[in-house]
Structure formats: structure tokens, C-alpha cells
Scaffold this motif. Structure first.
Motif, PDB file in Angstrom:
ATOM      1  N   LEU A 411       0.837  -1.210   0.000  1.00  0.00           N
ATOM      2  CA  LEU A 411       0.000   0.000   0.000  1.00  0.00           C
ATOM      3  C   LEU A 411       0.865   1.250   0.000  1.00  0.00           C
ATOM      4  O   LEU A 411       0.603   2.213  -0.722  1.00  0.00           O
ATOM      5  N   ARG A 414       2.324   2.351  -3.147  1.00  0.00           N
ATOM      6  CA  ARG A 414       1.358   2.938  -4.064  1.00  0.00           C
ATOM      7  C   ARG A 414       0.822   4.278  -3.548  1.00  0.00           C
ATOM      8  O   ARG A 414      -0.223   4.759  -3.995  1.00  0.00           O
ATOM      9  N   ARG A 416      -0.525   4.898  -0.686  1.00  0.00           N
ATOM     10  CA  ARG A 416      -1.665   4.826   0.238  1.00  0.00           C
ATOM     11  C   ARG A 416      -1.110   4.674   1.663  1.00  0.00           C
ATOM     12  O   ARG A 416      -1.290   3.644   2.323  1.00  0.00           O
ATOM     13  N   ALA A 418      -1.748   6.148   4.516  1.00  0.00           N
ATOM     14  CA  ALA A 418      -2.679   6.052   5.650  1.00  0.00           C
ATOM     15  C   ALA A 418      -3.158   4.612   5.818  1.00  0.00           C
ATOM     16  O   ALA A 418      -3.232   4.081   6.938  1.00  0.00           O
ATOM     17  N   ALA A 419      -3.460   3.983   4.706  1.00  0.00           N
ATOM     18  CA  ALA A 419      -3.880   2.575   4.766  1.00  0.00           C
ATOM     19  C   ALA A 419      -2.712   1.705   5.220  1.00  0.00           C
ATOM     20  O   ALA A 419      -2.889   0.763   5.998  1.00  0.00           O
TER      21      ALA A 419
END
Lengths: 533, 1004
Positions: A411, A414, A416, A418-419
Motif C-alpha cells: 500500500l 502505491r 496509500r 494512511a492505509a
């Protein structure tokens, strides 16, 4: 984490001292006017090269047609660092006796060393000669000489003695090279985590570039130099436990006072050993720490000997330690020397040492595992830097944690983040303790999100248990910079540098911090060199 | 205008008029003379009969007469008027008063310039004369001085001739036509056409060209018209109906040849070369010749080109490499086939031919051909058109060529397809990760954040839907992808199914929440269900993402490993070629080497690129990317090429060796990387596979031990048989070998082409068994010989049954039937010999009781027990494999293969217990083979399947024609169909027609 191994006391391989003596004895008989060959062999073993050199010259004159003196001269030149000359002498010796396997063994080692180091660059400081492969390793030289000279001065103060002349230090690009110039196999090196040696009258160290996350290479240099001093001072009479104890105790001496404390890992190991009532005896440590059954035992042994020297040092100061070494040089056994200095029989001292250990109330840290050194292998090594992004999570011991951490990595790659943080936290929750790799990743993820406090907390958690890890230091330095705390940033960058001087971000960060200073120029150069290889 | 000019103009007008008059007279006279001559000649021709000389003679005379007349009446008079003075004189004859002045004026006119220089007489006087003459001629009329009288006589002659023609036409109607016909006919048919038949009772004997294989045909009492193949010899026998002295046969319009005339009977012959006609001309006493009024037609019976059908796996086939494509063909010709060839064309390149059969001779031929596409030199993306071409035996006009429909095939790169699929899997991973991120990043479902929470979940929901569609499609595609790992398909299908369920469950609360939002009443409690469902999605997405990531990494590495395998194979081929070139130095090998080097360079470049891509994309952890391409490898390859070009082959071999080591190192490193990756990411599967392999290996080992023990019994049995037949075996073998030789000869006489493909194979098998029979007899192994004899007999019998069944088919053409007849006859000759040999051997063989002692019988029973135990172990392993197939899908293929081995074990056990060691041994060997094959297949699953690669490693994999064995259906099947067709008559009335038609289609 155990990062080096003292080879003293180990079987000497094909040309161990006993064999050497026997071989020399077999080669010729003594004469009244020349030193006895076994005496010369012993001097060589004790690195008393001046005495040996004169005696060998006399012996050669007395026995011009024997191979024995040639072998001894070859050995001497090897210890002096003249590898090509040594190889030639050994070949001459073998020409006199083609059946002597020990001589051939030494010849092979010397030739391999000569071949490897022939193209090395050389830099000399006041008391050291550094030899290293041309190229990236050049970046190590100023830091290494600085640390070594500082070590020499500190140890001279502690032991009241410093080796005369210049001490040779060789830096190898990878562990394969160390295997080439030592009697260790690559597998043994990788299994035991051997990264440096003090042997054959020189210090040998593998470049931190050969490891995925580097290692405490400057402390290790200091550690090996301590071995050198103790060996020379004691005429190679100190047993393994004492040797390693003194070296461990003095490891950080170049940058501070001796005995700067145990790492959390060592504390944990000692605490659990004491809790179990199962310490490793000094006898068990013989002939080599690396021969202990597990890496945990080896790490525990280092912690024990550190604490033993700490105990002696606290009671007698450097004078006591020095006296023990001198007593042993003069022929006393280790138990006798310790008993004499500590004023109580050795078993009594052992008991009081154990009481001392218990009194320290070492902290248990459940879930803590010794970190293995991770060597770079294959072309992948060239692509690796110390950035945490490159570190995989396969080392996590809990399967679920590994999976969450991998997801977080996917993640985060990419964008992301926070995820990714959610997944990192899930991974962390699966582990019994703080896993520094994971904590650092979490810290960096928070940093990317601009959550500085959380980032700092996570990175500090990583250092809490593994203060020697470079990546959390880099993270903390970046956090400090964001907060405007240049002093903290500098501290962390320097700490990272001690582990992995090949991380460009460290040099670039320091270059910014030290702009306009002499050190700043050096860092700027290093930064450029690493960023634009 | 002056006087002289006016006189000149007058004279020109006179001349013009005279020219016209004389020309008209000349033409009329010429026509009259020609017509008169033709009339005379026609009379003569009519009187003497047609002759070849008449047309030319008549034409010559007529032209001659016409020319004479023209000269006489036109040219000669006009010649006389060639000068102006002549014209003046001509005018003077018709105007005598003016004659002198006119002539003087004409003559003095040229003197005028001289008079001006030298005045011999008065110039004015001349002018005055001229003026006077001019005035005088101005009064003259042209018709007077240039009359039309010269036309009179020619016109009179023409009128007289016309009168004669009219008279003849009136008095003897048709005479003019006949006379003209007699006068104009040339060539052999100058003879007079008879009004009635001049020959009768025509009989034709047609001898067809030899290639047709047709017997000569006699056609009595015929009209004489001929319909025959080109090259047919026609013999005519007929009777002359007139008392003829001689006869001629005229072919077409001009080819006359003497006919034999004896006692009023005519004999003639000709060879049919093309459509034409013929007729007879009889020479009658008195010199007259009459010919048949109507010619007899000669028409060609065409030799049609062969009819060819081709059977291929597909009309438009896509192949994944230079595989072997199975082609079937059936050709039929009206007279005989000579050659069948495969013709192909790569792109727009030249056509290439490969003769599949030659010297066939029969009218029909069928067969199969395994077309090795390696010979086509296919490259990915190339399209190849191919067809089967058959030539007939026509050696008269040249062979007729028939061709099947054109089929096409295209080489696709399995790897390219695979890579495209991997890319889509990567897209799927991205989709899954996006959905996961949306859910993980969704805020807590509070009243304040309700809108954002719903947005995040809606976005995730949509992404999941997209992921489901993509996963389902990829799962389908993986089915047809031989390079895809076994677990890919179930993984994708499972993912689609599980996510689909979750998405369906979520749809309703999501829609409800969205409705509320539109109504402005969205609050946290309304999101409770969504909030409770979301963690399930997260868990599923997490699992899916990791699984996909694992599979992606694995496929990337497998792909690389497959490329490295191909490079290694290319390198091996290159080494072999270089060795060959060193020996032969032939150009073709050098070219082949160049081609291989290009291939190898291509592979190395691909590997280099992929390694760089992988390092950049981080799809595979760095620790599993330790393989590297020697940076000098491509340069080495160029050096190598240069060395070969220079002819320094030893240096080239050394260079290749260096390159070879680099490739081997890379291949090994890639293998290690792949192994390491699998061990880490697919640990359970690897473990399960390893365990299964070990167990199969154990079973195989035990089966080998049983087989070894069985073989020992067999050896003792053979020794015993030899001992028992010691005294008579030599003589028996000698006698049987003679019979085998006879059988062998007869089996080779059976024509192969008319047989169905599977019967052709059966015939091959029978011939091989006869060969084996010969060998085993020679070795004195009677038991084995008996087995071989039985198999040979069985094969021959099966072909015979089948051929007879084939003959019964309605759709077999008469010509094919003839070929099949011959095959049946030859089979009928071979079968009794085979049967005799079987009987002889059965009688000669010692009984089983004699051959096996009590000890061996017990041993066989023990072996039966061991076989049974082994079979049981295999059964357990099958169950285990079925259970483990979930964690290691590769194991899922094992049970069917194990079942085959289990059947063999079952049979082996039965044969051991039934004291049939030879049969048992065969079963045991089969079981061993199957287990070994299974083990190899499972081991292969640990590496990617490179068969789809476009490398030129020749794959032995055949692309079969679907239902190839049925393209002439087996007998049993045909019988079933025919039976069913009969039953069709019992179908209910309204459907009977349709049912019947259905079966007719199938039968066709």
C-alpha cells in the motif's frame, strides 16, 4: 547482536602453532649459536616480530640449505604484511620439502591474500596503515583513521601501553574476500556472523557495504584493535573469555568512556539466563565464542564477559585489568591472575561476579530476538540501500505480522500511506515486543503523513531495543530536522553513520547541517559520491 | 485572267472529264471480263467436278481478264492524253476549226519568256493569237470536245453478260450455286457432298490411355460420334454404301488420311486429341468423290482434377510454437492419383511443397501427416496458408491438380499472451489494493463523518466489482494458458466468488445509505451494517492482495526461468551446429548457425530487459533477484559471429564455451531464485509436492522390484521351454520362418492408400509385429513369438473387418470401392497364413504346467500379494492427493494418472495370481512407466511450462485433429449410427422426415 569473533584459541587450521613448531622441528635440528626454531615459532605466535626477525636471520645463516628457516621467514614476512615476499619464501621452503602440507597450506593462504590485496589502495595515518579496495570503500578511510587514532589514544591511557610502529588494517569489500584471506569458509562466516578478525598481526574488517543494513563498523574496528593491544601486551597469553570481555568493554572507548553499558538485547539475554540459572561458563567459551551451540548463547557469552570485566574494572580500575594481563604475560594462568588481582580465589570471585550480575537487575524484554547480520548476496546487493523501503519484512518471526507488514509495504509503495499505517499497526499488534524493522517502517509512514510525534515514538521504540540499527536513526534525524532540532538531527545522523556510511541520506543530511565547516565539505563530497556514483 | 490562263483552264477541264470517262469504261470492262471468265470456269468446274486447282485457276484468270480490260479501256487512252498538247489535239479532233490555233497557242506559251529576251517574232501577235483562241474555246461545250462514247462498248459487254447470268439462273436454278461451290472448295473435302448416307453399320473401338486404367471399349451400331478421354485411340469399322474405289477419313476440316477399304468394309483409326469431327470421302468410279454430308462429332470426356479434402485441427489455427500439427487428407480421382503434397505459403512468400505420397496409382488415397512446423521457420505473428494438393496420373495432357480448401495457421507467442495475462493480474492487484486502501482509509462512521465514510465505501464497492469482473475473466483465460501456474485459476475463481458474495451482501445497505444521503437523513446508525460488513471485505482483500502478489512474483520469475531455459537450449543447439559446421563447412549449416545466434541474442536481450524491469518494479523481493546476465554476453555473441565469419572455428568454440558458462550460471541462479521464492511464498505447496513425489518414487521403486522378480521367473520359464523343445525346436523354427516370410510378403502387398488412416496405422503395426515375430522365432522364444503372431493376426483381422464394413457404406465411390476391393483381396491372402502360424505355435508350445515348477508358482503367488499391497498403497496415496489438491493444486492432476497405474497393478496382480508371468510383467512395466511419467510431470510443475514459448525447440507435442480417429468413424460407431438410422423410421410421423434427415447428415 554479535558482530565479530575472536579467533584466538581456535585450532589454527593447517598451520596452527603446534603444527608449526612440529614442522619446524621436523625440518631441522637446533644449533647452539642460533635460537631454537620452536622459540622463533613462539615469538611469531606472540607477534614478537623484532625478536623473531633477528633469530631467523641467524638461523638461515646457520642452516642455509634447510627449508625450515625459509618457512619461518615466510611466516614472518606474512605477519609483516609483505605478502608477495612471504609467498616467495614459502615456495622456496616447499622446494626443500614438497611433502609438508602445513607449509603448503600457509603458502596457499598467503598467495590468496597477496592476490586479493595486490590492487588495494593504501592510506597511512600516524599509527595505522589502512589498505582497502579502490572504489566505494574509500569513503570509509577518514572515519576509520579518525576512530582508530582516537582508540589508540584511549587505550594507551587505559593500558599504559601502545603498540610501537603502525598497525595494519585491511578492509574487504565482502565476506567472500574475508573467507579468502582467513581460514574460515564463507558458510562459517555467514553462519557465525563473523565480520572482523584480529589475526596475523593485522586487523581485518568487512566493509559495511557488504551488509544489508550495515553494522557497527567503527565499534568493531575499536573492538579488534583492543584485541590487538591485549595480544601484543600479553604475548598472546590471555584466554578467550578475558580477551572478548576486555574488547567488548572497550568497544565504544573511541567515542566515550569504557563500559558504556549493555545493549537491551544483552541485558535481556543476561536477565533470562540469570532467571533460568544457566549462565555459560568461561570454560564453555573455550576455544571460541563462535563454537557455542546457538547465536543466543554466543550473544549471552559476550554479555557475560562484558559484565565480568565491568565487575573487575569497577573494583580495580584499569590498573587491575592491566595487572591481570601482565600477570598472564608473565606466565600466570587466568584464574591465578584474576585471583591475585581481585584478592580472592577465582571461584570466590566468580560467585561475587554472579551476585554482581543479579544486583544489576537486568531488564527482561519478552519477544526480543537477536538480530542476525544480513549479508548482501548477488546483484541484489548492488541495488540495496539502507532505506527502509528496501528492507523486506521476511525477517518478522510471526507469520501474521509478516503478512500485514507486506500488505502495508504494498500500500505504501502505491502512495496509500494512511492505509499502510493501519496494516503496520496490525502487524505490530501481532508481535510480543517491539520489532525495530517494523517500528521504523511505521515511523517512516507516520513521517510521510506528517504525524511527527507518532513517527518519533515509533522510531524511538525501534531504537529502544536495538540502538545500533541505522534506519531508525535516519528517521529520527529527519523528524528532528522537521522540528528544527539540528542538534538531535546531527546526533542521529552520526549514529547512523557509525552503522552504515554508505547511506547517502546520512551524508547529505550532515552536509546540510555542517555547511561551512571543514567536516561539511567531507560530507558534501561523500553525499555527491554516493548519490552520483 | 490572261488568255493563256483561260486556254489552260479549259484544257484542264477537258482532261478531267476524259479521265473520268475512260476510268469508268475501264472498270466496267474489267468487271465484265472477270465475270465472263468466272462463268466459263464455273462451267468447266461443274463439268469436271471440284478440284483443288479450280479456286486458284478461276481467280487468276478472272483477275487477268479484268486487268486486260482495264488496260485496254482506261489506261491506254489516258496515256495518250498525258500532255496538254495531246489534249489540245483531242479537242481539235472534235473542233477542227480551232484545232490549229489551239495547238499553236499551247505550243507558243512556253516561248513567251524567250521572246521577251530575243524577239524572233512579234510578242503581241502571240498574245493576240492566244486571245483569239481563248475566246474561241470559251464558246465550246465540254461534252462536245470530250464525249462519253468510250463507255459504250464496255457497258454493252456488261449488259450482255448480265443477261447470260440471268438466263442461266432462270433456266438452271441452283446451278450457279453448285458451280460456285465446285469452283470454290479447297482441301480434302472438295468432294461433292452426298445427299444420302454413304457409309453404314459403324462400329467404334475405343482404346483409352493407359494411365486411365480403363479397358478398351467396343461400341457397335453407333452413330459414329465419339466421346472419349483425350489420348484415346479410336478404331472405326464401317461399310461403304456406294461402290467406292477408295476412301479417305477426313478429321476436322483438313486432316485427310487414307482409310482401308476391303470388300466394301472400311477401317480407319485416329487418336482423340481434342474436340473435333470426322467424316469419310469415297472415291467413286469415274473420278468423282463424295463425302458424308454431316460430320461425326468427336467430344472429349474430361479427366477431372482430383477431389481433395483436408482435415486439420482448425481452419484458422493458432499455434504456440513450432509444434507438430496433425493433418488428415482424403483424395479421390476419376482415373488415378499420382501424388499428394502439402503446399504452404508463409505470408506473401513463395509457395513451398512437400510431397506426402507419390506413385500412388489408386483412385483414392487417405492418410495423416504430422506436419512439423519447425520446417516452416515460423516466427511469432506469421500467418501461413496451407492446403493439400493432389495430382492425377494424366500423362497425356499433363497431370490435373486438385486442391483442398486453404487453411490457415498463425504462430502466436504463448509467452506474450502469458505476459499480457500477468499484466492484467497486476491490474487486478492494483484494483484490489485500491479497494483495500479505500476501506482502510475510511473515517469512523460518526454523524459528522458519515458522508465521507459512505463515499469511501462506495468507491471501494465499485472497485471490488471491477476486481470481480477482472478476476473472473482472468480465471477463464488461465484455463487456456499452459504457462499459468496451477493454482492461479482456482485462486482467481475463488477470489471472484468470495468477493462477489461480499459485494452482493453489501449492495443493499449501501444502496439504503445512499438513499438516505440523498434524502439528507444520513446518520451514523444507518451505517452500522455497512460498518460491520467492511472488516470482512478488508480481510478478503488482504488475502487476495497477498495471494496475487505471490502469484505475480512467481510467474515473473518462472517467465524468466523459462527464457533462460530457452537460451540454454539455443546455446546447446548452437554448440551442436558449430561442431557440425567444423566437420562439414557447408553453407546451410552456417546459415542455421546465424539463425540460432540471432535467436540466442534475442533471448538474452529479453532476459536482460526483464531482469531490469523486475528490479525496478519490486514485484519480486530483491533477495530473489540474484541472477544476472553477464554484461559481456551479447558482445561475446558478436565476437562469435565474427570468428565464424572469419573461419576461426576453434576460437569460436572457445568463445561459445565462455558464453555457455555465463548462460549456465544465469540459468542456475534463476533456478535458485525461483526455488527460494517458492519456498518462502508457497511453502505449503512445495512441501506437499515434495512429499508426494517421494511417495510416488517409493511406489515406483517397489514396482520395479516386483517386476525384476517377475522377470526372473520368466527367464526360468524360457530356459525350461528351450529345454523341453531342445530336439525339435530348430526344425520347427525353420519351417515357421518360411511361413513368416510368406506372411511378410503378403502383408507388404496390401495397398495402404485406400485404407482409413487408423487402418493404415494398424497395417503398419501388423507389419512390425510380423518383423518381431521373425526375430523372436529366430531367437527361439516361442512364447513371445506366439504373442507376436497373435497380435499380427489380430491387426490383420481388424483391418479386414473394417475394410469390409467400409465397402458397405453407401457413400463410397465406385472408384474407391475398386481400391478397397484390392485391399480386401490381399488381406484375404495374408490372414490364413497368419492364422496358420498362430495355430502352429499354440500346438508347439509346452503347457504352462510343464514350464512352471511348484517353486515358481509359489513365487508368483507371493508376487501377487506384493502387487496387491502396492496397489493398496497407491490407493491411499490417491486419497491423500485428492485431499492435498487444495493446498497444492498441482497435485490435483495426480489421481487420474495414478488410476492408470492402479489398473495396471490390478491386472498385474491378476496375471501373477493366474500364473501368467509374461502378461504380469508387461502390466508391471506399464505401471512403472506411468508412475515415472507422473513423477516427471509433477517435477515439471515446479518449473514453468516452456512449451508455449516461441523458441525453436522442437516440441513433440502434436496438435491433433479434434476427433481425428473418427474422421472415418470406427466400425462400431458407424454400425450404431446405421442402426439408429433404421430406427428413425419408427419416429412419430410429423418428425419422421426430420429425424431421417438428421441421420443422413451424420452418415454423410
Amino acid at each position: 547482536m554479535r558482530i565479530h569473533r575472536r579467533e584466538r584459541g581456535e585450532p589454527r587450521g593447517s598451520y596452527g602453532s603446534v603444527l608449526c613448531v612440529l614442522c619446524v622441528l621436523c625440518g631441522f635440528t637446533t644449533r647452539a649459536q642460533a635460537a631454537r626454531p620452536e622459540q622463533i615459532a613462539a615469538w611469531l605466535e606472540e607477534w614478537r616480530l623484532e625478536e623473531a626477525e633477528k633469530a631467523i636471520a641467524d638461523l638461515e645463516a646457520a642452516r642455509p640449505h634447510d627449508g625450515g628457516p625459509l618457512y619461518l621467514e615466510g611466516n614472518l614476512r606474512f605477519l609483516q604484511g609483505d605478502y608477495d615476499g612471504a609467498a616467495a619464501k614459502l615456495r622456496d621452503a616447499i622446494a626443500h620439502d614438497r611433502t609438508n602440507l602445513a607449509w603448503k597450506g600457509l603458502r596457499d593462504l598467503v598467495e590468496a591474500t597477496a592476490n586479493l590485496t595486490r590492487s588495494f589502495a593504501e592510506t597511512q595515518s600516524e599509527h595505522f596503515i589502512l589498505r582497502y579496495p579502490k572504489g566505494p570503500e574509500e569513503i570509509l578511510v577518514p572515519y576509520a583513521t579518525e576512530a582508530l587514532e582516537a582508540t589508540r589514544a584511549a587505550l594507551a591511557a587505559d593500558f599504559g601501553w601502545a603498540p610501537p610502529g603502525k598497525v595494519r588494517v585491511e578492509i574487504y569489500a565482502d565476506v567472500g574476500d574475508l573467507a579468502t584471506v582467513s581460514t574460515l569458509t564463507l558458510k562459517e562466516i555467514e553462519t557465525s556472523g563473523t565480520i572482523a578478525l584480529c589475526k596475523w598481526n593485522r586487523l581485518m574488517i568487512v566493509s559495511p557495504r557488504a551488509l544489508v543494513r550495515g553494522y557497527s563498523w567503527l565499534d568493531t574496528l575499536n573492538h579488534e584493535y583492543t584485541h590487538y593491544v591485549v595480544t601484543r601486551l600479553s604475548h598472546n597469553a590471555v584466554p578467550i573469555w578475558l580477551h572478548e570481555g576486555i574488547a567488548k568493554f572497550e568497544e565504544k572507548r573511541w567515542r566515550g568512556p569504557a563500559g558504556s553499558g549493555l545493549t537491551p538485547m544483552m541485558e535481556h539475554l543476561l536477565a533470562s539466563a540469570l532467571k533460568r540459572g544457566r549462565l555459560i561458563t568461561f570454560a564453555e567459551m573455550h576455544p571460541s565464542m563462535a563454537k557455542l551451540p546457538s547465536q543466543e548463547d554466543t550473544a549471552l557469552a559476550f554479555a557475560e564477559v562484558y559484565a565480568a570485566i565491568e565487575n573487575i574494572w569497577k573494583k580495580t580500575g584499569w590498573a587491575g585489568v592491566r595487572k591481570i594481563v601482565e600477570r598472564m604475560r608473565d606466565g600466570a594462568s587466568d584464574t591465578r591472575a584474576v585471583a591475585d588481582v581481585m584478592g580472592e580465589p577465582f571461584p570466590e570471585w566468580e560467585k561475587s561476579w554472579k551476585r554482581y550480575l543479579l544486583a544489576q537487575k537486568y531488564k527482561l524484554r519478552p519477544g526480543l530476538m537477536p538480530h542476525r547480520l544480513k549479508f548482501k548476496q548477488g546483484p541484489a546487493a548492488a541495488r540495496r540501500s539502507s532505506k527502509d523501503d528496501d528492507e523486506d519484512t521476511a525477517e518478522l518471526t510471526v507469520e501474521k505480522a509478516r503478512r500485514f507488514a507486506r500488505l502495508a509495504g504494498l500500500l505504501r509503495a502505491r502512495g496509500r500511506t494512511a492505509a499502510a499505517v493501519v496494516e503496520y499497526e496490525k502487524a505490530a499488534a501481532q508481535l510480543p515486543g517491539k520489532e525495530p524493522l517494523l517500528q521504523n517502517k511505521l515511523g517512516r509512514a507516520y513521517l510521510e503523513l506528517g504525524q511527527l510525534e507518532r513517527a518519533q515514538s515509533a522510531a524511538e521504540a525501534a531504537l529502544e531495543v536495538y540502538p545500533e540499527m541505522p534506519t531508525p536513526h535516519v528517521t529520527l534525524a529527519e523528524i528532528a530536522l522537521r522540528k528544527g532540532d539540528r542538534t538531535r538531527a546531527q546526533e542521529h545522523f552520526v549514529a547512523a553513520l557509525r552503522q552504515n556510511p554508505f547511506d547517502p541520506s546520512v551524508h547529505c543530511g550532515l552536509a546540510d547541517l555542517w555547511r561551512g565547516q571543514a567536516q561539511g565539505d567531507r560530507e558534501t563530497q561523500a553525499c555527491r559520491k554516493l548519490v552520483e556514483p | 485572267m490572261g488568255a493563256f490562263e483561260r486556254v489552260s483552264a479549259f484544257l484542264r477541264a477537258v482532261r478531267r472529264r476524259l479521265l473520268l470517262v475512260h476510268l469508268a469504261a475501264g472498270l466496267v470492262a474489267a468487271v465484265s471480263a472477270g465475270a465472263a471468265v468466272l462463268l466459263v470456269c464455273a462451267f468447266a468446274a461443274w463439268a469436271t467436278g471440284p478440284h483443288a486447282v479450280w479456286p486458284l485457276l478461276a481467280l487468276g484468270l478472272a483477275i487477268g481478264a479484268a486487268l486486260l480490260a482495264l488496260t485496254r479501256f482506261a489506261l491506254a487512252p489516258l496515256y495518250r492524253l498525258r500532255r496538254t498538247r495531246d489534249v489540245a489535239r483531242q479537242v481539235g479532233t472534235h473542233a477542227p476549226k480551232l484545232s490549229s490555233d489551239l495547238v499553236s497557242t499551247v505550243e507558243l506559251e512556253p516561248e513567251l519568256p524567250a521572246l521577251a529576251r530575243e524577239p524572233r517574232f512579234s510578242h503581241e501577235l502571240v498574245l493576240a493569237l492566244a486571245e483569239q483562241t481563248a475566246q474561241a474555246v470559251g464558246t465550246l461545250e465540254l461534252s462536245r470536245v470530250a464525249p462519253t462514247r468510250p463507255l459504250k462498248r464496255p457497258l454493252q459487254a456488261l449488259a450482255g453478260l448480265c443477261a447470260i447470268y440471268v438466263l442461266v439462273a432462270l433456266t438452271a436454278p441452283g446451278w450457279l450455286g453448285r458451280a460456285a461451290h465446285a469452283l470454290g472448295r479447297r482441301g480434302p473435302l472438295y468432294a461433292e457432298s452426298s445427299d444420302e448416307p454413304i457409309i453404314g453399320d459403324i462400329a467404334l473401338t475405343l482404346t483409352y490411355p493407359r494411365y486411365s486404367g480403363l479397358a478398351p471399349k467396343v461400341i457397335p451400331n453407333t452413330s459414329g460420334d465419339v466421346l472419349a478421354l483425350k489420348g484415346t485411340e479410336v478404331q472405326i469399322e464401317t461399310r461403304a454404301l456406294l461402290p467406292a474405289k477408295q476412301a479417305t477419313l477426313v478429321l476436322g476440316e483438313g486432316d485427310a488420311r487414307p482409310a482401308e477399304l476391303s470388300g466394301g468394309v472400311l477401317h480407319a483409326r485416329f487418336r482423340v486429341e481434342g474436340p473435333s469431327s470426322y467424316r469419310f470421302v469415297l472415291g467413286l468410279p469415274g473420278g468423282r468423290a463424295v463425302r458424308e454430308p454431316i460430320a461425326h462429332k468427336i467430344e472429349i470426356d474430361p479427366d477431372r482434377p482430383p477431389k481433395v479434402d483436408m482435415f486439420a485441427p482448425s481452419e484458422d489455427l493458432e499455434v504456440a510454437g513450432p509444434k507438430i500439427v496433425e493433418l488428415g487428407f482424403a483424395a479421390e480421382d476419376d482415373y488415378g492419383l499420382s501424388e499428394i503434397a502439402l503446399v504452404w505459403q508463409v505470408g506473401s512468400g513463395p509457395e513451398q511443397r512437400k510431397v506426402l505420397r507419390s506413385g500412388i496409382g489408386t483412385r483414392s488415397a487417405q492418410g495423416r501427416h504430422d506436419w512439423d512446423l519447425a520446417e516452416v521457420g515460423l516466427r511469432a505473428g506469421m500467418r501461413v496458408a496451407y492446403r493439400i494438393e493432389a495430382r492425377d496420373t494424366d500423362n497425356v495432357s499433363g497431370p490435373n491438380v486438385g486442391s483442398s480448401r486453404t487453411f490457415y495457421l498463425r504462430l502466436f507467442s504463448a509467452r506474450e499472451k502469458h505476459e499480457a495475462q500477468i499484466e492484467r493480474q497486476a491490474e487486478l492487484l492494483e484494483e484490489v489494493l485500491r479497494a483495500l486502501a479505500e476501506r482502510l482509509e475510511a473515517p469512523a462512521p460518526t454523524d459528522e463523518q458519515a458522508g465521507r465514510f459512505l463515499d469511501a465505501l462506495s468507491a471501494a464497492h465499485e472497485r471490488e466489482q471491477a476486481a470481480i469482473t477482472l478476476a473472473a475473466r482472468l480465471s477463464d483465460e488461465a484455463k487456456a494458458n499452459p504457462m499459468a501456474p496451477k493454482e492461479l485459476r482456482p485462486a482467481l475463481a475463488g477470489m471472484a466468488e468470495r468477493l462477489g458474495r461480499l459485494v452482493r451482501d453489501e449492495a443493499e445497505p449501501l444502496s439504503d445509505a445512499q438513499g438516505r444521503r440523498r434524502r439528507g437523513s444520513l446518520k451514523a446508525p444507518a451505517l452500522a451494517r455497512l460498518s460491520a460488513e467492511s472488516p470482512k471485505h478488508v480481510a478478503e482483500l488482504e488475502n487476495d492482495a497477498l495471494k496475487l502478489d505471490d502469484l505475480l512474483g512467481r510467474q515473473r520469475l518462472e517467465d524468466l526461468a523459462a527464457l533462460a531455459d530457452e537460451a540454454a537450449a539455443a546455446k546447446k543447439r548452437l554448440q551442436a551446429l558449430l561442431e557440425k559446421y567444423k566437420r562439414t563447412r557447408d553453407e546451410a549449416t552456417r546459415k542455421e548457425i546465424e539463425r540460432e545466434m540471432r535467436e540466442l541474442a534475442q533471448r538474452l536481450r529479453e532476459i536482460q530487459q526483464k531482469l531490469a524491469d523486475l528490479a525496478q518494479k519490486h514485484e519480486v523481493p530483491d533477495e530473489f533477484l540474484n541472477a544476472k546476465m553477464d554484461k559481456n554476453a551479447l558482445a561475446d555473441l558478436e565476437h562469435l559471429e565474427e570468428m565464424i565469419r572469419r573461419g576461426d572455428l576453434d576460437a569460436a568454440a572457445r568463445e561459445l564455451e565462455k558464453l555457455s558458462r555465463a548462460i549456465d550460471d544465469m540459468q542456475a541462479a534463476l533456478g535458485d531464485d525461483l526455488r527460494g521464492f517458492r519456498d518462502q511464498r508457497f511453502a505449503a505447496e512445495q512441501k506437499a509436492l515434495s512429499e508426494m513425489l517421494d511417495k510416488i518414487g517409493d511406489l515406483e521403486h517397489e514396482q520395479k522390484r516386483i517386476a525384476d522378480d517377475t522377470q526372473k521367473v520368466l527367464e526360468r520359464q524360457r530356459e525350461k521351454a528351450a529345454q523341453l523343445m531342445k530336439d525339435r525346436i530348430d526344425q520347427f523354427v525353420k519351417k515357421e520362418l518360411e511361413k513368416v516370410a510368406r506372411l511378410q510378403k503378403r502383408a507388404h502387398e496390401i495397398p495402404q492408400d485406400p485404407l482409413a488412416p487408423f487402418d493404415q496405422e494398424e497395417l503398419d503395426r501388423a507389419r512390425r509385429r510380423i518383423e518381431d515375430l521373425k526375430k523372436t522365432l529366430d531367437q527361439g522364444d516361442l512364447e513371445q513369438a506366439l504373442e507376436m503372431a497373435r497380435q499380427a493376426h489380430g491387426s490383420l483381422k481388424s483391418i479386414e473387418d473394417d475394410t469390409q464394413g467400409e465397402m458397405g457404406r453407401m457413400s463410397v465411390s465406385p472408384r474407391a470401392r475398386q481400391d478397397l476391393d484390392l485391399a480386401t483381396r490381399k488381406l484375404g491372402e495374408a490372414l490364413p497364413v497368419a492364422k496358420e502360424i498362430v495355430d502352429d505355435l499354440e500346438k508347439a508350445m509346452p503347457s504352462r504346467e510343464d514350464l512352471l515348477g511348484g517353486e515358481d508358482r509359489r513365487r508368483l503367488q507371493d508376487l501377487g500379494g506384493r502387487e496387491q499391497a502396492l496397489k493398496k498403497r497407491l490407493e491411499q496415496l490417491m486419497q491423500e492427493a485428492e485431499q492435498k489438491a487444495k493446498e497444492a493444486p498441482g497435485i490435483g492432476d495426480a489421481p487420474p494418472a495414478m488410476r492408470g497405474a492402479q489398473n495396471d497393478m490390478q491386472r498385474a496382480e491378476g496375471n501373477l495370481r493366474g500364473v501368467r508371468p509374461r502378461d504380469a510383467y508387461q502390466n508391471e512395466q506399464q505401471a512403472i512407466e506411468k508412475l515415472a511419467e507422473l513423477r516427471k510431470n509433477m517435477q515439471r510443475q515446479r518449473r514453468p511450462n516452456p512449451s508455449g514459448a516461441e523458441g525453436r525447440e522442437v516440441s513433440t507435442e502434436r496438435i491433433k485433429i479434434p476427433g481425428a480417429d473418427e474422421f472415418r468413424a470406427p466400425k462400431e460407431w458407424r454400425e450404431q449410427i446405421l442402426e439408429a438410422a433404421k430406427e428413425a423410421g419408427k419416429a412419430p410421423e410429423p418428425y419422421r422426415g426430420q429425424v431421417k434427415k438428421y441421420y443422413e447428415e451424420i452418415v454423410k
